[in-house]
Design a protein around this motif. Structure first.
Motif, PDB file in Angstrom:
ATOM      1  N   UNK A 100       0.814  -1.212   0.000  1.00  0.00           N
ATOM      2  CA  UNK A 100       0.000   0.000   0.000  1.00  0.00           C
ATOM      3  C   UNK A 100       0.848   1.263   0.000  1.00  0.00           C
ATOM      4  N   UNK A 101       0.205   2.318  -0.475  1.00  0.00           N
ATOM      5  CA  UNK A 101       0.699   3.689  -0.444  1.00  0.00           C
ATOM      6  C   UNK A 101       1.743   3.982  -1.538  1.00  0.00           C
ATOM      7  N   UNK A 102       1.727   5.254  -1.937  1.00  0.00           N
ATOM      8  CA  UNK A 102       2.656   5.890  -2.860  1.00  0.00           C
ATOM      9  C   UNK A 102       2.449   5.496  -4.326  1.00  0.00           C
ATOM     10  N   UNK A 103       1.789   4.396  -4.574  1.00  0.00           N
ATOM     11  CA  UNK A 103       1.539   4.036  -5.971  1.00  0.00           C
ATOM     12  C   UNK A 103       0.524   4.971  -6.615  1.00  0.00           C
ATOM     13  N   UNK A 104      -0.476   5.416  -5.843  1.00  0.00           N
ATOM     14  CA  UNK A 104      -1.504   6.303  -6.400  1.00  0.00           C
ATOM     15  C   UNK A 104      -0.904   7.598  -6.929  1.00  0.00           C
ATOM     16  N   UNK A 105      -0.120   8.251  -6.096  1.00  0.00           N
ATOM     17  CA  UNK A 105       0.423   9.545  -6.532  1.00  0.00           C
ATOM     18  C   UNK A 105       1.448   9.374  -7.650  1.00  0.00           C
ATOM     19  N   UNK A 106       2.133   8.240  -7.661  1.00  0.00           N
ATOM     20  CA  UNK A 106       3.088   7.984  -8.741  1.00  0.00           C
ATOM     21  C   UNK A 106       2.367   7.856 -10.082  1.00  0.00           C
ATOM     22  N   UNK A 107       1.276   7.070 -10.120  1.00  0.00           N
ATOM     23  CA  UNK A 107       0.544   6.905 -11.366  1.00  0.00           C
ATOM     24  C   UNK A 107      -0.232   8.162 -11.726  1.00  0.00           C
ATOM     25  N   UNK A 108      -0.672   8.928 -10.744  1.00  0.00           N
ATOM     26  CA  UNK A 108      -1.289  10.228 -11.025  1.00  0.00           C
ATOM     27  C   UNK A 108      -0.311  11.095 -11.812  1.00  0.00           C
ATOM     28  N   UNK A 109       0.907  11.184 -11.344  1.00  0.00           N
ATOM     29  CA  UNK A 109       1.936  11.944 -12.047  1.00  0.00           C
ATOM     30  C   UNK A 109       2.193  11.354 -13.429  1.00  0.00           C
ATOM     31  N   UNK A 110       2.216  10.039 -13.507  1.00  0.00           N
ATOM     32  CA  UNK A 110       2.473   9.385 -14.790  1.00  0.00           C
ATOM     33  C   UNK A 110       1.402   9.726 -15.816  1.00  0.00           C
ATOM     34  N   UNK A 111       0.150   9.646 -15.434  1.00  0.00           N
ATOM     35  CA  UNK A 111      -0.931   9.973 -16.357  1.00  0.00           C
ATOM     36  C   UNK A 111      -0.893  11.445 -16.752  1.00  0.00           C
ATOM     37  N   UNK A 112      -0.604  12.321 -15.802  1.00  0.00           N
ATOM     38  CA  UNK A 112      -0.545  13.751 -16.129  1.00  0.00           C
ATOM     39  C   UNK A 112       0.545  14.040 -17.156  1.00  0.00           C
ATOM     40  N   UNK A 113       1.693  13.431 -16.986  1.00  0.00           N
ATOM     41  CA  UNK A 113       2.805  13.667 -17.907  1.00  0.00           C
ATOM     42  C   UNK A 113       2.506  13.101 -19.292  1.00  0.00           C
ATOM     43  N   UNK A 114       1.940  11.911 -19.332  1.00  0.00           N
ATOM     44  CA  UNK A 114       1.782  11.200 -20.611  1.00  0.00           C
ATOM     45  C   UNK A 114       0.484  11.508 -21.341  1.00  0.00           C
ATOM     46  N   UNK A 115      -0.567  11.884 -20.608  1.00  0.00           N
ATOM     47  CA  UNK A 115      -1.890  11.984 -21.239  1.00  0.00           C
ATOM     48  C   UNK A 115      -2.619  13.284 -20.960  1.00  0.00           C
ATOM     49  N   UNK A 116      -2.018  14.190 -20.205  1.00  0.00           N
ATOM     50  CA  UNK A 116      -2.675  15.460 -19.917  1.00  0.00           C
ATOM     51  C   UNK A 116      -3.246  15.499 -18.512  1.00  0.00           C
TER      52      UNK A 116
END
Length: 232
Positions: A159-175
């Motif tokens: 648990x933890x830290x994966x959510x914010x990591x993928x949030x950043x990933x989607x923002x960078x790659x898809x807007x």
């Protein structure tokens, strides 16, 4: 026609009976929504750390739906908000979160909801987390968006830290991420971030996730993100 699938990652580690009870309630709730539901495990067994992203990747491979709704096994979201999120995800790439306020129900109130003795909206939450907190509990994306980010990073477990990591990933790659205004409700289970029930392995997994998040913070291009989501 836009096709939609709900993907619920779940494996019972046998530690907290509330988790299975929550899943049973959630399945009854989402069956009425009308879209196919896939309950997918992570390919592990026993008390091994649960790898939610492995379950999500497996789920995506089991359906050819264009819109993928990743729903945790303890989350309730009004159908109208899910409809709006699906429309937004189909209209343009990017992560869509179908709520702006996550209501954390108590153990007692969660029991009443599961028993059909109370509706979630009738309960007073112990904590209300406003966007962008608790972003990963329900994520709606198009297949195009998933391809832009590569995949869910299976180096995260526990648990933890994966959510914010993928949030950043989607923002960078898809807007930029979009939120649909409205509530969501979380049914109680033993928490993954504190308590005597956590083992040294549980705590070590969270620490490793935090360390991996630091790598995501420094990734600023789609190629850098996809290098990480590929497991590097």
């Amino acid at each position: 026609m836009t096709t939609v699938a709900l993907i619920i990652g779940f494996r019972d580690r046998g530690r907290d009976p509330r988790r299975r009870a929550n899943l049973d309630y959630i399945l009854d709730y989402w069956r009425g929504y009308g879209h196919p539901i896939l309950v997918v495990d992570d390919g592990r067994t026993g008390d091994a750390q649960f790898n939610r992203h492995a379950a999500y990747n497996r789920g995506a491979e089991l359906t050819d739906a264009h819109i993928l709704c990743y729903v945790e096994s303890d989350m309730i979201v009004p159908w109208r908000q899910m409809d709006a999120a699906i429309t937004a995800a189909a209209d343009a790439p990017g992560l869509v979160v179908p709520y702006s306020a996550r209501h954390e129900l108590s153990d007692h109130d969660s029991h009443l909801v599961r028993a059909g003795e109370a509706r979630p909206a009738e309960c007073v939450a112990e904590v209300v987390q406003l966007k962008p907190r608790r972003i990963g509990a329900v994520n709606v994306i198009s297949r195009t968006t998933l391809n832009l980010v590569g995949r869910w990073d299976e180096q995260f477990e526990g648990t933890w830290w994966d959510d914010r990591s993928m949030h950043h990933a989607f923002d960078v790659c898809a807007g930029p991420t979009r939120w649909i205004d409205g509530p969501a409700w979380h049914l109680y289970h033993l928490p993954g971030w504190r308590g005597d029930h956590l083992t040294p392995d549980d705590r070590a997994a969270t620490l490793a996730n935090q360390q991996r998040w630091r790598r995501y913070k420094h990734a600023s291009t789609p190629d850098q993100i996809r290098h990480l989501t590929a497991g590097n």
